[in-house]
Design an enzyme around this catalytic site. Structure first.
Site, PDB file in Angstrom:
ATOM      1  N   LYS A  27       0.826  -1.197   0.000  1.00  0.00           N
ATOM      2  CA  LYS A  27       0.000   0.000   0.000  1.00  0.00           C
ATOM      3  C   LYS A  27       0.864   1.252   0.000  1.00  0.00           C
ATOM      4  CE  LYS A  27      -3.755  -0.578   2.515  1.00  0.00           C
ATOM      5  NZ  LYS A  27      -4.333  -0.803   3.848  1.00  0.00           N
ATOM      6  N   ARG A  97      -3.325   3.099   8.519  1.00  0.00           N
ATOM      7  CA  ARG A  97      -3.613   1.933   7.678  1.00  0.00           C
ATOM      8  C   ARG A  97      -2.452   0.956   7.669  1.00  0.00           C
ATOM      9  NH1 ARG A  97      -4.828   4.641   1.986  1.00  0.00           N
ATOM     10  NH2 ARG A  97      -5.985   2.695   1.687  1.00  0.00           N
ATOM     11  N   GLY A 106      -8.609  -7.512   4.200  1.00  0.00           N
ATOM     12  CA  GLY A 106      -9.490  -7.796   5.319  1.00  0.00           C
ATOM     13  C   GLY A 106      -8.799  -8.342   6.545  1.00  0.00           C
ATOM     14  N   MET A 108      -5.936  -7.042   8.175  1.00  0.00           N
ATOM     15  CA  MET A 108      -5.404  -6.058   9.102  1.00  0.00           C
ATOM     16  C   MET A 108      -6.440  -4.943   9.244  1.00  0.00           C
ATOM     17  SD  MET A 108      -2.403  -7.462   9.410  1.00  0.00           S
ATOM     18  CE  MET A 108      -1.105  -6.355   9.750  1.00  0.00           C
ATOM     19  N   ARG A 349      -3.461  -1.669  -6.267  1.00  0.00           N
ATOM     20  CA  ARG A 349      -2.615  -2.873  -6.222  1.00  0.00           C
ATOM     21  C   ARG A 349      -3.002  -3.748  -7.396  1.00  0.00           C
ATOM     22  NH1 ARG A 349      -5.812  -4.442  -0.878  1.00  0.00           N
ATOM     23  NH2 ARG A 349      -7.823  -4.729  -1.828  1.00  0.00           N
ATOM     24  N   HIS A 471     -16.256  -9.270   0.910  1.00  0.00           N
ATOM     25  CA  HIS A 471     -15.266 -10.228   1.404  1.00  0.00           C
ATOM     26  C   HIS A 471     -15.384 -11.571   0.680  1.00  0.00           C
ATOM     27  CE1 HIS A 471     -13.792 -13.290   4.353  1.00  0.00           C
ATOM     28  NE2 HIS A 471     -12.779 -12.451   4.390  1.00  0.00           N
ATOM     29  N   SER A 797      18.079 -39.860 -12.665  1.00  0.00           N
ATOM     30  CA  SER A 797      16.786 -39.270 -12.376  1.00  0.00           C
ATOM     31  C   SER A 797      16.579 -39.356 -10.871  1.00  0.00           C
ATOM     32  CB  SER A 797      15.679 -40.028 -13.115  1.00  0.00           C
ATOM     33  OG  SER A 797      14.430 -39.477 -12.761  1.00  0.00           O
ATOM     34  N   CYS A 864      11.893 -37.522 -11.001  1.00  0.00           N
ATOM     35  CA  CYS A 864      10.661 -38.235 -11.313  1.00  0.00           C
ATOM     36  C   CYS A 864       9.823 -38.467 -10.062  1.00  0.00           C
ATOM     37  CB  CYS A 864      10.952 -39.542 -12.021  1.00  0.00           C
ATOM     38  SG  CYS A 864      11.955 -40.663 -11.048  1.00  0.00           S
ATOM     39  N   TYR A 884      15.305 -31.698 -16.709  1.00  0.00           N
ATOM     40  CA  TYR A 884      13.853 -31.754 -16.831  1.00  0.00           C
ATOM     41  C   TYR A 884      13.208 -32.130 -15.505  1.00  0.00           C
ATOM     42  CZ  TYR A 884      14.228 -36.887 -16.989  1.00  0.00           C
ATOM     43  OH  TYR A 884      14.475 -38.191 -16.678  1.00  0.00           O
TER      44      TYR A 884
HETATM   45  P1  ADP Z   1      -7.693  -2.355   3.613  1.00  0.00           P
HETATM   46  O1  ADP Z   1      -6.267  -2.698   3.615  1.00  0.00           O
HETATM   47  O2  ADP Z   1      -8.531  -3.283   4.434  1.00  0.00           O
HETATM   48  O3  ADP Z   1      -8.212  -2.143   2.247  1.00  0.00           O
HETATM   49  P2  ADP Z   1      -7.410   0.470   3.873  1.00  0.00           P
HETATM   50  O4  ADP Z   1      -6.249   0.950   4.653  1.00  0.00           O
HETATM   51  O5  ADP Z   1      -7.283   0.521   2.425  1.00  0.00           O
HETATM   52  O6  ADP Z   1      -7.826  -0.967   4.382  1.00  0.00           O
HETATM   53  O7  ADP Z   1      -8.619   1.352   4.334  1.00  0.00           O
HETATM   54  C1  ADP Z   1      -9.934   1.028   4.000  1.00  0.00           C
HETATM   55  C2  ADP Z   1     -10.662   2.195   3.413  1.00  0.00           C
HETATM   56  O8  ADP Z   1     -10.568   3.320   4.251  1.00  0.00           O
HETATM   57  C3  ADP Z   1     -10.108   2.676   2.107  1.00  0.00           C
HETATM   58  O9  ADP Z   1     -10.613   1.952   1.057  1.00  0.00           O
HETATM   59  C4  ADP Z   1     -10.585   4.091   2.050  1.00  0.00           C
HETATM   60  O10 ADP Z   1     -11.879   4.126   1.496  1.00  0.00           O
HETATM   61  C5  ADP Z   1     -10.636   4.496   3.474  1.00  0.00           C
HETATM   62  N1  ADP Z   1      -9.512   5.366   3.758  1.00  0.00           N
HETATM   63  C6  ADP Z   1      -8.269   5.024   4.160  1.00  0.00           C
HETATM   64  N2  ADP Z   1      -7.499   6.115   4.301  1.00  0.00           N
HETATM   65  C7  ADP Z   1      -8.268   7.162   3.978  1.00  0.00           C
HETATM   66  C8  ADP Z   1      -8.032   8.570   3.907  1.00  0.00           C
HETATM   67  N3  ADP Z   1      -6.858   9.095   4.186  1.00  0.00           N
HETATM   68  N4  ADP Z   1      -9.060   9.342   3.535  1.00  0.00           N
HETATM   69  C9  ADP Z   1     -10.256   8.815   3.247  1.00  0.00           C
HETATM   70  N5  ADP Z   1     -10.543   7.518   3.292  1.00  0.00           N
HETATM   71  C10 ADP Z   1      -9.557   6.696   3.653  1.00  0.00           C
HETATM   72 MG    MG Z   2      -7.821  -0.846   1.035  1.00  0.00          MG
END
Ligand code: ADP
Ligand code: MG
Ligand code: MG
Length: 933
Positions: A27, A97, A106, A108, A349, A471, A797, A864, A884
């Site tokens: 991220k 984050r 989902g 963390m 990503r 999810h 082999s 093998c 191989y």
């Molecule tokens: P995950 O790794 O579970 O996707 P994120 O860190 O991406 O969690 O956060 C989830 C959501 O929180 C993001 O999709 C975004 O919509 C919102 N978010 C995170 N940071 C910000 C920010 N700085 N401003 C506005 N929304 C945010």
């Molecule tokens: Mg996210």
């Protein structure tokens, strides 16, 4: 820690970039990259993964400099954003984050709106002139902080979330339906109740000082690296614990300020089937997880174009879609927020995708020159190709089910394929029934990370709520599960254990069938049928030109073949298996086990006669009966090979395997009758042949040495078959493999027989053919004396099944009693019988290769064992310079892709040039000698 702890991304400077995922997490690295290429990203900073690693190394203590560095970073961010942390007039709010190297969706926890307290909330309300928004942000912050940092969480699977419960109660009291219907006053009341909930639940008041809040949140992210869900996820995807997570602190932008605001997630292409369509959804006046959590039903991206207020952002998003694919060279899964009509990018990503989408996207994007062929190869999961062989519904059964009106509902097609089985409503029940061998479909209102175990155990997943980014859809994409998400007509009642739809009620255990390619849900069973790929390649009931799936798959496989240097062979004992394997891309046989042929039809009688014979003459007579059978089998195999090399192993298993044991008196009586002898005599022989440890007993080349007439018969069968097939105008390349050699002399004795018989057959038939004789390296002594053995052997082999057993001193068949515990304790990280133990067994292999090639530099070496189809083992074989790998027919595509990935990860310089040249000579051909000795 001497290294930099924090990296900035923003208008004034950006320290990181997309290539720094190991340090900044996926991220953080991509936030930096998006900032660099000029996309609108709110400023922020990333605390490196090294800090997390050091935190755990030092007994959950952060490096000494962290606090001071964070203070500086906050100062910098204040300047970037033009707002101040904790300021009552114009407060800076941030998100905290997590972000590991590989995204762990989902797993963390994220905290939004950090920096709010009663004073800054009033300030935010005044500054924006929007008290409703301020209180909404505040209640969300309390909710997330309370959950993640202060542990206010539900205690049982089917409990309600404590915060949701408080919110639902208030909704009822003030008679509103959606959270958007709350007024500022309602939200202010909600904040009061949330604070009380936190206090009651945790015994602690929620911290009002933003600096304390930030500290708590950062450490909570570090801690979440070791929560149960994260650990389970890492185990499943083999992500090392040592990687750690980064923490991103980022200025907030707001999607919840009103109807000119929104938040959403999108894929640049459809991740379920790979179609080149913009795929995503959004919610107006919402924040963060709302879309994913299914709080309200989101709208699809295409609907945004029609929105009068934020419609303009749709065009901007479309541009972003192109920019992302161009810059990142792959399908992107991204998150965005629209604040007062202005678009902000919050994450991107590489999108997780099903195997079908993988091959289609690789095909399309390489052709569109948006993706490099290298990336197309590198980014796939070889194991996932199995999904392309996953069953679909049988056409007739499917049509019948439709005609009978068994279609109950249609949801989103989130994971292609068909699943039919017992419906269950909890993860626990799914595991329980799956353990009994039943097919199960897990049906939930919506899934959450707690359901992961149950999802793994199920054949299919069905949810009543949630969209393409829910999810369930996410996990299905990643695990290749058949999935229908958001089938809104379905009502699931956990307490009653029922699923209702259109007047039909299913109870737990009743049959249900879901089509993850179309989104359809049926009640009752529907028979399944072979996938298109199987229909094209195996059954040949479909033409390649009629199957798009096949064409995408074929494009990818041909691409893989361009990169791989390892040859591909198969372990096959019958002509039909050989034909299938060749269709999947095999270039020859790496292991043909002759003993399987011994069991067919009434040959077993001759085999038993051969075993029980007392005089050599009787034995020869029995062998003479067997010879034509074996010869016919080899002829079939040579014809199927059509000129490709075929490595045939001489008889290997201990002889008692061919006789009924003492617990089978009836079988012994039958044998006595067949062989015209007494039951007592049969029993006596069985006792005589009984071995305490068959794995280490009278087997392998030991048989052929003590009973040379067996080797002689087998060699004759092989060579006479070769001569017959050669006469038909088909090329043959027999390779005769002597098993279980630990001493050069063992091989010499067997080779003598083989060469003599070859010369005799050539003379008798007047046909000359090329052949080689080599050995399996499958006992440690064979590997350790490979230099001596290579003086005689024309190829090696690695029989890694036995080599693993003998190297580890563990029998594969009874290691089950302790192996799982060993894996739990991390004494061994992976099952050594599935994936080569590189440090132990691998070292023996390396010695075998090095010593063997020291004697014969161009010695051809393959593998093998079962490991030949395991991606990690294939990589290892590439690294040590094998020519191989050989695996079961259906794993050939997996090995092909794995071999190409290995070649890209470990370019040729580590491999002796000669070896590459040999392996490149396609059709797996080897330079074999014409024996005229
Ligand atoms: P995950 O790794 O579970 O996707 P994120 O860190 O991406 O969690 O956060 C989830 C959501 O929180 C993001 O999709 C975004 O919509 C919102 N978010 C995170 N940071 C910000 C920010 N700085 N401003 C506005 N929304 C945010
Ligand atoms: Mg996210
Ligand atoms: Mg063996």
């Amino acid at each position: 820690m001497a290294n930099k702890l924090i990296y900035f991304f923003g208008k004034s400077k950006t320290d990181g970039g997309g290539d720094m995922k190991a340090l900044l997490g996926g991220k953080g690295a991509n936030l930096a990259q998006m900032t660099k290429i000029g996309l609108p990203v709110p400023s922020g900073f990333t605390i490196t993964t090294e800090v997390c690693v050091s935190y755990y190394k030092n007994g959950r203590k952060a490096p000494a400099d962290l606090a001071a560095d964070m203070e500086k970073a906050v100062k910098w961010l204040e300047k970037e954003a033009g707002k101040k942390f904790g300021d009552v007039k114009n407060p800076l709010l941030v998100s905290v984050r997590s972000g590991a190297r590989d995204s762990m969706p989902g797993m963390m926890d994220t905290i939004l709106n950090l920096g709010l307290n009663d004073a800054t909330c009033e300030g935010l309300a005044a500054a924006t002139g929007n008290p409703r928004f301020a209180w909404d942000s505040y209640r969300r912050f309390l909710q997330m902080y309370g959950d993640v940092v202060m542990g206010v969480q539900k205690k049982n699977e089917n409990d309600h979330e404590p915060f949701e419960e408080v919110m639902d109660a208030l909704k009822k009291e003030v008679k509103v339906k959606d959270d958007t219907d709350f007024t500022a006053a309602h939200l202010q009341e909600l904040v009061k109740r949330f604070k009380k909930l936190i206090k009651d639940w945790s015994g602690k008041a929620f911290p009002t000082d933003p600096v304390k809040q930030l500290e708590g949140a950062v450490f909570a992210v570090f801690s979440s690296w070791m929560n149960e869900r994260a650990i389970l996820y890492r185990q499943k995807y083999r992500i090392p614990d040592e990687w750690g997570t980064a923490v991103n602190v980022q200025a907030m932008v707001f999607g919840n300020m009103g109807d000119d605001c929104a938040t959403g997630v999108a894929f640049t292409r459809d991740p379920a089937n790979g179609d080149n369509v913009f795929y995503g959804e959004y919610l107006v006046n919402a924040q963060g997880e709302d879309v994913v959590a299914g709080v309200r039903t989101p709208l699809t991206i295409s609907e945004m174009a029609k929105d009068k207020t934020i419609g303009a952002a749709h065009k901007e998003l479309n541009d972003v879609r192109k920019i992302l694919e161009k810059n990142f060279g792959d399908v992107q899964d991204f998150e965005f927020t629209i604040e007062k009509k202005k678009l902000y990018m919050l994450q991107t990503r590489n999108g997780k995708r099903t195997a079908l989408a993988y091959v289609k996207i690789a095909h399309d994007m390489v052709k569109e020159k948006l993706m490099t062929p290298e990336h197309a190869i590198k980014s796939g999961d070889p194991e996932a190709l199995n999904q392309l062989l996953q069953p679909i519904f049988d056409t007739t059964a499917y049509a019948a089910a439709t005609k009978e009106g068994r279609l109950m509902a249609v949801g989103l097609p989130a994971g292609p394929g068909a699943a039919s089985g017992s419906v269950v409503f909890t993860a626990g029940k799914a595991e329980e029934l799956a353990a009994k061998g039943l097919s199960v479909v897990l049906a939930r209102i919506e899934t959450s990370p707690e359901d992961l175990r149950g999802m793994i155990a199920s054949d299919g997943i069905l949810t009543a709520r949630g969209g393409v980014s829910s999810h369930a859809a996410l996990v299905a994409r990643q695990m290749g599960k058949v999935c229908v998400a958001g089938a809104g007509d379905i009502e699931i009642d956990y307490h009653k254990g029922t699923l209702k739809c259109k007047g039909v009620t299913l109870k737990e255990g009743d049959h249900i069938s879901i089509n993850g390619t179309t989104g359809e849900v049926f009640h009752g069973k529907i028979a399944t049928a072979d996938s298109e790929l199987k229909q094209v390649l195996v059954n040949r009931t479909m033409k390649p030109k009629d199957s798009k799936v096949f064409q995408y798959y074929d494009f990818l496989m041909k691409l893989a073949d361009k990169y791989r240097t390892l040859g591909m062979r198969t372990n096959a004992d019958q002509p039909d298996q050989v034909v299938n394997a060749i269709a999947f891309g095999a270039e020859g046989i790496g292991l043909c086990r002759t003993e399987h042929m011994f069991f067919e039809g009434d040959r077993i009688i001759a085999v038993r006669q051969m075993i029980l014979a007392k005089a050599e003459d009787d034995r020869k007579k029995a062998l003479a009966t067997l010879l034509p059978y074996q010869q016919k089998d080899f002829e079939g195999i040579f014809r199927a090979l059509n000129g490709l090399p075929g490595c045939i192993r001489l008889l290997d298993p201990p002889l008692h395997e061919f006789l009924p044991q003492h617990d089978n008196k009836k079988g012994q009586e039958e044998v006595a009758k067949q062989l015209k002898t007494t039951v007592a005599e049969v029993a006596r022989l069985v006792s005589e042949l009984h071995e305490f440890n068959p794995m280490l007993g009278f087997r392998g080349c030991r048989l052929g040495i003590l009973r040379p007439e067996i080797t002689e018969m087998q060699a004759r069968a092989i060579f006479q078959a070769a001569a017959v097939v050669l006469k038909e105008g088909i090329k043959v390349k027999p390779e005769v493999m002597v098993p279980l050699v630990g001493f050069k002399k063992e091989l010499d004795l067997q080779m003598e027989i083989v060469h003599r018989v070859a010369a005799e057959v050539m003379k008798a038939t007047g046909k000359k053919f090329a052949y080689t004789v080599g050995t399996m390296i499958e006992v440690p002594r064979g590997a350790l004396t490979a230099d001596e053995i290579a003086e005689s052997a024309e190829f090696f082999s690695f029989g890694t099944n036995d080599l693993t057993q003998t190297c580890l001193g563990m029998s594969r068949d009874d290691s089950g009693s302790f192996l799982p515990a060993y894996q739990g304790l991390e004494i061994i990280k992976a099952n050594p019988f599935a994936s080569i133990d590189r440090t132990g067994v691998g070292q023996l292999m390396k010695i075998g290769v090095d010593k063997g090639r020291a004697t014969k530099p161009d010695l051809k070496i393959g593998i093998c064992g079962e490991h030949g189809g395991d991606p990690s083992s294939v990589e290892f074989c590439h690294i040590i310079g094998l020519d191989y790998v050989s695996c079961s027919p259906f794993r050939v595509p997996i090995a092909r892709l794995a071999a190409a990935q290995a070649a890209l990860r470990h370019p040729a310089k580590s491999v002796a040039p000669k070896v590459i040249k040999d392996a490149k000579a396609k059709s797996g051909a080897t330079k074999s000698k014409t024996s005229s000795k």
